[in-house]
Design an enzyme around this catalytic site. Structure first.
Site, PDB file in Angstrom:
ATOM      1  N   LEU A  38       0.833  -1.202   0.000  1.00  0.00           N
ATOM      2  CA  LEU A  38       0.000   0.000   0.000  1.00  0.00           C
ATOM      3  C   LEU A  38       0.869   1.254   0.000  1.00  0.00           C
ATOM      4  O   LEU A  38       1.926   1.276   0.640  1.00  0.00           O
ATOM      5  CB  LEU A  38      -0.870  -0.012   1.275  1.00  0.00           C
ATOM      6  CG  LEU A  38      -1.699   1.220   1.608  1.00  0.00           C
ATOM      7  CD1 LEU A  38      -2.906   1.306   0.680  1.00  0.00           C
ATOM      8  CD2 LEU A  38      -2.157   1.167   3.064  1.00  0.00           C
ATOM      9  N   CYS A  39       0.416   2.294  -0.688  1.00  0.00           N
ATOM     10  CA  CYS A  39       1.018   3.626  -0.574  1.00  0.00           C
ATOM     11  C   CYS A  39      -0.108   4.653  -0.703  1.00  0.00           C
ATOM     12  O   CYS A  39      -1.271   4.327  -0.468  1.00  0.00           O
ATOM     13  CB  CYS A  39       2.134   3.837  -1.599  1.00  0.00           C
ATOM     14  SG  CYS A  39       1.566   3.988  -3.305  1.00  0.00           S
ATOM     15  N   HIS A  40       0.207   5.877  -1.105  1.00  0.00           N
ATOM     16  CA  HIS A  40      -0.811   6.925  -1.185  1.00  0.00           C
ATOM     17  C   HIS A  40      -1.714   6.743  -2.405  1.00  0.00           C
ATOM     18  O   HIS A  40      -2.930   6.762  -2.285  1.00  0.00           O
ATOM     19  CB  HIS A  40      -0.140   8.295  -1.203  1.00  0.00           C
ATOM     20  CG  HIS A  40      -1.103   9.435  -1.059  1.00  0.00           C
ATOM     21  ND1 HIS A  40      -0.793  10.705  -1.439  1.00  0.00           N
ATOM     22  CD2 HIS A  40      -2.375   9.493  -0.582  1.00  0.00           C
ATOM     23  CE1 HIS A  40      -1.826  11.506  -1.191  1.00  0.00           C
ATOM     24  NE2 HIS A  40      -2.799  10.787  -0.675  1.00  0.00           N
ATOM     25  N   GLY A  65      -0.762   4.317  -5.140  1.00  0.00           N
ATOM     26  CA  GLY A  65      -0.519   3.044  -5.811  1.00  0.00           C
ATOM     27  C   GLY A  65       0.728   2.975  -6.665  1.00  0.00           C
ATOM     28  O   GLY A  65       1.012   1.933  -7.249  1.00  0.00           O
ATOM     29  N   ILE A  84      -4.112   4.293  -0.536  1.00  0.00           N
ATOM     30  CA  ILE A  84      -5.005   4.561   0.587  1.00  0.00           C
ATOM     31  C   ILE A  84      -6.021   5.643   0.225  1.00  0.00           C
ATOM     32  O   ILE A  84      -7.121   5.687   0.771  1.00  0.00           O
ATOM     33  CB  ILE A  84      -4.222   4.911   1.877  1.00  0.00           C
ATOM     34  CG1 ILE A  84      -5.129   4.749   3.101  1.00  0.00           C
ATOM     35  CG2 ILE A  84      -3.590   6.294   1.774  1.00  0.00           C
ATOM     36  CD1 ILE A  84      -4.404   4.660   4.416  1.00  0.00           C
TER      37      ILE A  84
END
Length: 129
Positions: free
Chosen positions: A86-88, A90, A115
């Site tokens: 997961l990141c901000h 993708g 996210i």
């Protein structure tokens, strides 16, 4: 069959699976407590981003600190287990997912849209930033 076919290995059972997972699907999985215990959940955002919005069960491994955690990934994580990144939005998570694939991880899921998409599409209680 073309002259380059020999360069592409046949897809077998033990080939790596790297794919996106939609936020709604991840949200549904996260409702099962055993999922959080059994899956490997990795958040590659920076600590200040995680303070703004986070998902339970994700281990924070900031991409900026890759030099520290990269060399010990196979010591701390099982390449045979399902791994979710997961990141901000993708993008960073896809970089890490591809790297995990190169390290022999078998089932890797990149959270599509990160996210931010998770908040918008699956759980509005998670703040956007």
């Amino acid at each position: 069959m073309n002259r380059y076919s020999y360069l592409v290995p046949p897809i077998g059972r033990d080939q790596c699976l790297l794919q996106d997972i939609q936020p709604e699907e991840l949200h549904a999985k996260m409702q099962d407590p055993s999922f959080i215990e059994e899956a490997q959940l990795i958040d590659v955002r920076e600590p200040d981003e995680v303070e703004r919005a986070f998902l339970p069960g994700f281990k924070v491994l900031p991409l900026r600190q890759f030099g520290t955690w990269g060399p010990v990934m196979t010591d701390e994580f099982n390449p045979q287990k399902d791994t979710y990144v997961l990141c901000h939005h993708g993008m960073r998570s896809m970089q890490v997912a591809k790297w995990l694939q190169s390290q022999g991880f078998q089932k890797i899921y990149n959270v599509a849209g990160g996210i931010h998409a998770y908040s918008v599409k699956a759980d509005s209680s998670i703040p956007t930033y």
